[in-house]
Design a protein around this motif. Structure first.
Motif, PDB file in Angstrom:
ATOM      1  N   ILE A  12       0.701  -1.260   0.034  1.00  0.00           N
ATOM      2  CA  ILE A  12      -0.203   0.106  -0.006  1.00  0.00           C
ATOM      3  C   ILE A  12       0.827   1.342   0.085  1.00  0.00           C
ATOM      4  O   ILE A  12       0.661   2.026  -0.795  1.00  0.00           O
ATOM      5  CB  ILE A  12      -1.107   0.157   1.346  1.00  0.00           C
ATOM      6  CG1 ILE A  12      -2.030  -1.319   1.165  1.00  0.00           C
ATOM      7  CG2 ILE A  12      -1.747   1.276   1.248  1.00  0.00           C
ATOM      8  CD1 ILE A  12      -2.966  -1.212  -0.106  1.00  0.00           C
ATOM      9  N   VAL A  13       1.691   1.228   0.699  1.00  0.00           N
ATOM     10  CA  VAL A  13       2.816   2.424   1.026  1.00  0.00           C
ATOM     11  C   VAL A  13       3.255   2.779  -0.403  1.00  0.00           C
ATOM     12  O   VAL A  13       3.449   3.820  -0.958  1.00  0.00           O
ATOM     13  CB  VAL A  13       3.843   2.133   1.907  1.00  0.00           C
ATOM     14  CG1 VAL A  13       4.953   3.416   1.896  1.00  0.00           C
ATOM     15  CG2 VAL A  13       3.024   2.332   3.482  1.00  0.00           C
ATOM     16  N   ALA A  36      12.564   3.182   4.470  1.00  0.00           N
ATOM     17  CA  ALA A  36      13.919   2.997   3.474  1.00  0.00           C
ATOM     18  C   ALA A  36      13.505   2.424   2.173  1.00  0.00           C
ATOM     19  O   ALA A  36      14.552   2.423   1.269  1.00  0.00           O
ATOM     20  CB  ALA A  36      14.832   2.128   4.176  1.00  0.00           C
ATOM     21  N   PHE A  37      12.526   1.521   1.852  1.00  0.00           N
ATOM     22  CA  PHE A  37      12.292   0.979   0.532  1.00  0.00           C
ATOM     23  C   PHE A  37      10.978   1.292   0.060  1.00  0.00           C
ATOM     24  O   PHE A  37      11.154   1.849  -1.112  1.00  0.00           O
ATOM     25  CB  PHE A  37      12.549  -0.594   0.710  1.00  0.00           C
ATOM     26  CG  PHE A  37      12.831  -1.201  -0.431  1.00  0.00           C
ATOM     27  CD1 PHE A  37      14.110  -1.536  -0.884  1.00  0.00           C
ATOM     28  CD2 PHE A  37      11.804  -1.623  -1.060  1.00  0.00           C
ATOM     29  CE1 PHE A  37      14.507  -2.345  -1.739  1.00  0.00           C
ATOM     30  CE2 PHE A  37      12.177  -2.432  -2.310  1.00  0.00           C
ATOM     31  CZ  PHE A  37      13.569  -2.504  -2.839  1.00  0.00           C
ATOM     32  N   ALA A  38      10.019   0.982   0.686  1.00  0.00           N
ATOM     33  CA  ALA A  38       8.582   0.986  -0.160  1.00  0.00           C
ATOM     34  C   ALA A  38       8.391   2.422  -0.550  1.00  0.00           C
ATOM     35  O   ALA A  38       7.584   2.411  -1.550  1.00  0.00           O
ATOM     36  CB  ALA A  38       7.513   0.304   1.034  1.00  0.00           C
ATOM     37  N   SER A  39       8.582   3.148   0.148  1.00  0.00           N
ATOM     38  CA  SER A  39       8.193   4.831  -0.108  1.00  0.00           C
ATOM     39  C   SER A  39       9.071   5.061  -1.243  1.00  0.00           C
ATOM     40  O   SER A  39       8.891   6.127  -1.618  1.00  0.00           O
ATOM     41  CB  SER A  39       8.349   5.495   0.972  1.00  0.00           C
ATOM     42  OG  SER A  39       9.596   5.785   1.515  1.00  0.00           O
ATOM     43  N   LYS A  40      10.141   4.367  -1.725  1.00  0.00           N
ATOM     44  CA  LYS A  40      10.867   4.955  -2.885  1.00  0.00           C
ATOM     45  C   LYS A  40      10.894   4.188  -3.975  1.00  0.00           C
ATOM     46  O   LYS A  40      11.520   4.295  -5.001  1.00  0.00           O
ATOM     47  CB  LYS A  40      12.344   5.020  -2.346  1.00  0.00           C
ATOM     48  CG  LYS A  40      12.277   6.104  -1.182  1.00  0.00           C
ATOM     49  CD  LYS A  40      13.972   6.057  -0.949  1.00  0.00           C
ATOM     50  CE  LYS A  40      14.094   7.180   0.257  1.00  0.00           C
ATOM     51  NZ  LYS A  40      14.384   6.496   1.587  1.00  0.00           N
ATOM     52  N   ASN A  41      10.140   2.854  -3.894  1.00  0.00           N
ATOM     53  CA  ASN A  41      10.310   1.567  -4.973  1.00  0.00           C
ATOM     54  C   ASN A  41       8.781   1.368  -5.352  1.00  0.00           C
ATOM     55  O   ASN A  41       7.784   1.472  -4.681  1.00  0.00           O
ATOM     56  CB  ASN A  41      10.951   0.462  -4.507  1.00  0.00           C
ATOM     57  CG  ASN A  41      12.402   0.901  -4.331  1.00  0.00           C
ATOM     58  OD1 ASN A  41      13.134   1.074  -5.443  1.00  0.00           O
ATOM     59  ND2 ASN A  41      12.758   1.095  -3.048  1.00  0.00           N
ATOM     60  N   PRO A  42       8.732   0.604  -6.820  1.00  0.00           N
ATOM     61  CA  PRO A  42       7.654   0.361  -7.065  1.00  0.00           C
ATOM     62  C   PRO A  42       6.975  -0.931  -6.472  1.00  0.00           C
ATOM     63  O   PRO A  42       7.656  -1.651  -5.764  1.00  0.00           O
ATOM     64  CB  PRO A  42       7.783   0.226  -8.672  1.00  0.00           C
ATOM     65  CG  PRO A  42       9.347  -0.106  -8.463  1.00  0.00           C
ATOM     66  CD  PRO A  42       9.910   0.883  -7.544  1.00  0.00           C
ATOM     67  N   PRO A  43       5.498  -1.162  -6.631  1.00  0.00           N
ATOM     68  CA  PRO A  43       4.817  -2.219  -5.698  1.00  0.00           C
ATOM     69  C   PRO A  43       5.701  -3.373  -5.796  1.00  0.00           C
ATOM     70  O   PRO A  43       5.749  -4.082  -4.453  1.00  0.00           O
ATOM     71  CB  PRO A  43       3.586  -2.102  -6.292  1.00  0.00           C
ATOM     72  CG  PRO A  43       3.332  -0.904  -6.928  1.00  0.00           C
ATOM     73  CD  PRO A  43       4.687  -0.382  -7.372  1.00  0.00           C
ATOM     74  N   LEU A  44       5.942  -4.110  -6.848  1.00  0.00           N
ATOM     75  CA  LEU A  44       6.313  -5.458  -6.999  1.00  0.00           C
ATOM     76  C   LEU A  44       7.548  -5.569  -6.131  1.00  0.00           C
ATOM     77  O   LEU A  44       8.037  -6.501  -5.573  1.00  0.00           O
ATOM     78  CB  LEU A  44       6.428  -5.966  -8.360  1.00  0.00           C
ATOM     79  CG  LEU A  44       5.286  -6.434  -8.931  1.00  0.00           C
ATOM     80  CD1 LEU A  44       5.338  -6.928 -10.323  1.00  0.00           C
ATOM     81  CD2 LEU A  44       4.562  -7.446  -8.122  1.00  0.00           C
ATOM     82  N   LYS A  45       8.646  -4.506  -6.415  1.00  0.00           N
ATOM     83  CA  LYS A  45       9.889  -4.752  -5.836  1.00  0.00           C
ATOM     84  C   LYS A  45       9.793  -4.597  -4.077  1.00  0.00           C
ATOM     85  O   LYS A  45      10.441  -5.320  -3.409  1.00  0.00           O
ATOM     86  CB  LYS A  45      10.839  -3.563  -6.195  1.00  0.00           C
ATOM     87  CG  LYS A  45      11.524  -3.999  -7.545  1.00  0.00           C
ATOM     88  CD  LYS A  45      12.258  -2.922  -8.025  1.00  0.00           C
ATOM     89  CE  LYS A  45      13.576  -2.647  -7.492  1.00  0.00           C
ATOM     90  NZ  LYS A  45      14.347  -1.530  -7.950  1.00  0.00           N
ATOM     91  N   SER A  46       8.833  -3.825  -3.984  1.00  0.00           N
ATOM     92  CA  SER A  46       8.537  -3.629  -2.390  1.00  0.00           C
ATOM     93  C   SER A  46       7.997  -4.754  -1.900  1.00  0.00           C
ATOM     94  O   SER A  46       8.379  -4.921  -0.633  1.00  0.00           O
ATOM     95  CB  SER A  46       7.573  -2.515  -2.005  1.00  0.00           C
ATOM     96  OG  SER A  46       8.131  -1.251  -2.790  1.00  0.00           O
ATOM     97  N   ILE A  47       7.138  -5.473  -2.517  1.00  0.00           N
ATOM     98  CA  ILE A  47       6.457  -6.630  -1.947  1.00  0.00           C
ATOM     99  C   ILE A  47       7.550  -7.640  -1.798  1.00  0.00           C
ATOM    100  O   ILE A  47       8.027  -8.399  -0.904  1.00  0.00           O
ATOM    101  CB  ILE A  47       5.519  -7.192  -2.999  1.00  0.00           C
ATOM    102  CG1 ILE A  47       4.252  -6.448  -2.988  1.00  0.00           C
ATOM    103  CG2 ILE A  47       5.168  -8.820  -2.504  1.00  0.00           C
ATOM    104  CD1 ILE A  47       3.037  -6.875  -3.649  1.00  0.00           C
ATOM    105  N   LEU A  48       8.653  -7.613  -2.883  1.00  0.00           N
ATOM    106  CA  LEU A  48       9.730  -8.720  -2.360  1.00  0.00           C
ATOM    107  C   LEU A  48      10.462  -8.405  -1.343  1.00  0.00           C
ATOM    108  O   LEU A  48      10.925  -9.226  -0.670  1.00  0.00           O
ATOM    109  CB  LEU A  48      10.474  -8.714  -3.760  1.00  0.00           C
ATOM    110  CG  LEU A  48      11.729  -9.793  -4.044  1.00  0.00           C
ATOM    111  CD1 LEU A  48      11.074 -11.304  -3.905  1.00  0.00           C
ATOM    112  CD2 LEU A  48      12.641  -9.678  -4.972  1.00  0.00           C
ATOM    113  N   ASP A  49      10.835  -7.157  -1.142  1.00  0.00           N
ATOM    114  CA  ASP A  49      11.752  -6.623  -0.201  1.00  0.00           C
ATOM    115  C   ASP A  49      11.208  -7.105   1.085  1.00  0.00           C
ATOM    116  O   ASP A  49      11.754  -7.661   2.099  1.00  0.00           O
ATOM    117  CB  ASP A  49      11.859  -5.168  -0.342  1.00  0.00           C
ATOM    118  CG  ASP A  49      12.763  -4.548   0.899  1.00  0.00           C
ATOM    119  OD1 ASP A  49      14.097  -4.863   0.829  1.00  0.00           O
ATOM    120  OD2 ASP A  49      12.085  -3.989   1.769  1.00  0.00           O
ATOM    121  N   ALA A  50       9.771  -6.696   1.126  1.00  0.00           N
ATOM    122  CA  ALA A  50       9.059  -7.020   2.440  1.00  0.00           C
ATOM    123  C   ALA A  50       9.000  -8.575   2.778  1.00  0.00           C
ATOM    124  O   ALA A  50       9.263  -9.018   3.791  1.00  0.00           O
ATOM    125  CB  ALA A  50       7.678  -6.541   2.526  1.00  0.00           C
TER     126      ALA A  50
END
Lengths: 214, 322
Positions: free
Chosen positions: A70-71, A132-146
């Protein structure tokens, strides 16, 4: 949140995502507990048995993945000044979902974890990944990071839970594996055992990392 | 012409000729009466426990230093002392596995993780005992009566004098406590044996006299106070002095060079604080004996005591009031 954390965590955007490398990052090189020293409060509090550690890890990972998604979606809409408040509201929403889910379907676990489920709201791992991550990256990448960070958290909590449960009661996931000859080390399921096992774990991992670096 | 080299160094300029191994060796010597008393009162079992603890401590120190690729410092005898002291605060009936586990914790977690001898915050032997107390609470409070080995293979269980006092309000004769012949840890049995060793260390000036004086003095004064208030409820002060591990703690643990204050005033503060804690725990706490916790707690504040009791440098003047 220092800028360096963002730099370390953000792979250059043009590169193809290497999923395996990402998992290694979450489980080992940037392990949230042992390398970043985040989320220590739940780590110390709920790892007195393997099942508690696993449940806490799963609940946190669910909240982490959902809120990162979401973020990341609304990252361009949120003014910089109110971003932390926004993250917190989003995280709190998913924590409520996780809390009610556990209370409805797994009442004993919900009872064992006690206040530590609602306290996921202030878990530094989650807020840290948003910042550090989700607020600067696209959704798919953020999901993988999470996902990889969540896996690192699950693995750490479950491992600590297993170690403490074996030594403290001779069982794993409630199944007795050590015979009656084994006298349980009561201290391991007490809070002092949490500090001891986390400290020794950190020491061993620092030793290994120090050796890798040479 | 011969060149003169003047070595300029900062204080201290007067050095003691005593080396660490020499001091440690003397402490081992001073512990011999207590060890002998424990073997007399509790039999071969006590000797086996002593050997187990010393061997496990020495082995742990060796393995730890080899793994960390640090110089192996077994020859300074400090691991041997930790082993002896740990064995002296264990109940005679404890299983050898538990004793070995306590020794490993004492050396590895109590001492080596801080960087080895001289860097540890807490007395290693007491760390080992505290770990065992929390790990095996039942075994650590199961005592056998002295000389029960002579009666037959079945150990006769007995309560410690402090336990009797706490649970049943019953005091033991002081003379019995002083000579020995009571239930308790190996080194708790005889206050006299510990005193002989402690006296020797005082004579050699290897331990600071202020610490045991303040420690025992505080226990005595507070014990007298409570005894005068209600003699039927609180035991007499001589009972406090001779029962439990107070003598052993006062002479061999509170005076540990690494974990107790270095300043003269600090030693008084340390001893008084520990004495206060002993009385509070013994009379009002949930456990019968408070010597271990009193010393560990005072260990924790030792750096603070050192900082606030720094003596004035010669020539230093009081800051003028403005």
């Amino acid at each position: 949140m220092p800028d360096t954390a963002a730099e370390i965590s953000t792979p250059s955007s043009r590169e193809q995502l290497d999923v395996l490398a990402e998992f290694k990052r979450g489980l080992w090189t940037e392990n949230p507990v042992f390398r970043q020293l985040l989320g220590l409060c739940p780590t110390l509090a709920v790892t007195n048995s393997a099942i508690n550690g696993l449940a806490m890890g799963l609940a946190t990972t669910f909240v982490l993945i959902s809120s990162s998604f979401i973020v990341s979606l609304i990252r361009k809409l949120v003014p910089n000044q109110v971003r932390i408040a926004t993250f917190t509201v989003i995280i709190a929403t998913f924590v409520t979902v996780a809390e009610l889910f556990l209370a409805a379907l797994f009442p004993p676990i919900s009872k064992a974890l006690g206040p530590y489920v609602p306290l996921i709201v202030v878990n530094c791992i989650i807020l840290g990944r948003q910042e550090a991550f989700a607020s600067k990256n696209p959704p798919l990448k953020s999901i993988l990071d999470a996902l990889v960070m969540g896996c690192g958290f699950i693995a750490t909590l479950t491992t600590l839970g297993i170690v403490r449960e074996i030594l403290g009661s001779g069982m794993i996931f409630g199944v007795r594996i050590l015979g009656s000859w084994f006298k349980p080390w009561l201290i391991m399921i007490l809070p002092a055992g949490a500090f001891l096992s986390l400290g020794i774990g950190l020491g061993i991992i620092n030793h290994i990392v120090g050796r890798e670096k040479g | 012409m011969e060149e003169h080299v003047f070595v300029i160094s900062s204080a201290p300029h007067v050095e003691s000729t005593d080396s660490i191994p020499q001091i440690m060796y003397t402490v081992v010597l001073a512990l011999i009466p207590a060890m002998a008393a424990s073997v007399i009162f509790f039999g071969v079992r006590a000797l086996v426990l002593l050997v187990t603890c010393v061997a496990s401590c020495v082995l742990t120190e060796y393995v730890f230093q080899r793994v960390r690729q640090k110089p192996v410092t077994l020859s300074d005898w400090s691991a041997v002392i930790t082993g002896i002291l740990l064995a002296l605060v264990l109940p005679p009936g404890l299983s050898l596995f538990s004793a070995a586990l306590g020794s490993i914790v004492a050396i590895a977690i109590g001492k080596q993780v801080f960087g080895g001898l001289g860097y540890n915050i807490f007395n290693p032997a007491l760390v080992g005992r505290a770990f065992l107390q929390a790990t095996f609470p039942v075994d650590m409070t199961t005592w056998v009566a002295p000389f029960s080995y002579a009666a037959g293979p079945d150990a006769v269980s007995a309560a410690t004098p402090l336990g009797l006092m706490k649970m049943e309000g019953q005091t033991t004769a002081v003379i019995k406590l002083f000579i020995g012949n009571v239930g308790g840890s190996l080194g708790e049995a005889s206050a006299l044996a510990v005193l002989i060793g402690g006296g020797y260390l005082l004579y050699k000036k290897y331990i600071e006299w202020r610490t045991p004086a303040a420690y025992l003095g505080t226990v005595f004064v507070l014990g007298t106070l409570f005894w005068l208030i209600d003699g039927s409820k609180y035991p007499n002060p001589f009972f406090h002095l001779t029962a439990g591990g107070l003598m052993l703690g006062a002479f061999f643990m509170a005076t540990d060079m690494v974990t107790s204050p270095v300043t003269p005033v600090g030693c008084w503060v340390f001893g008084i604080g520990a004495g206060l804690l002993v009385i509070v725990i013994r009379l009002f706490g949930g456990v019968p004996e408070g010597v271990m916790f009193s010393i560990l707690l005072m260990n924790a504040v030792t750096p603070l005591i050192n900082r606030y009791t720094k003596p004035k440098v010669f020539g230093e003047r009081m800051r003028a009031k403005s």
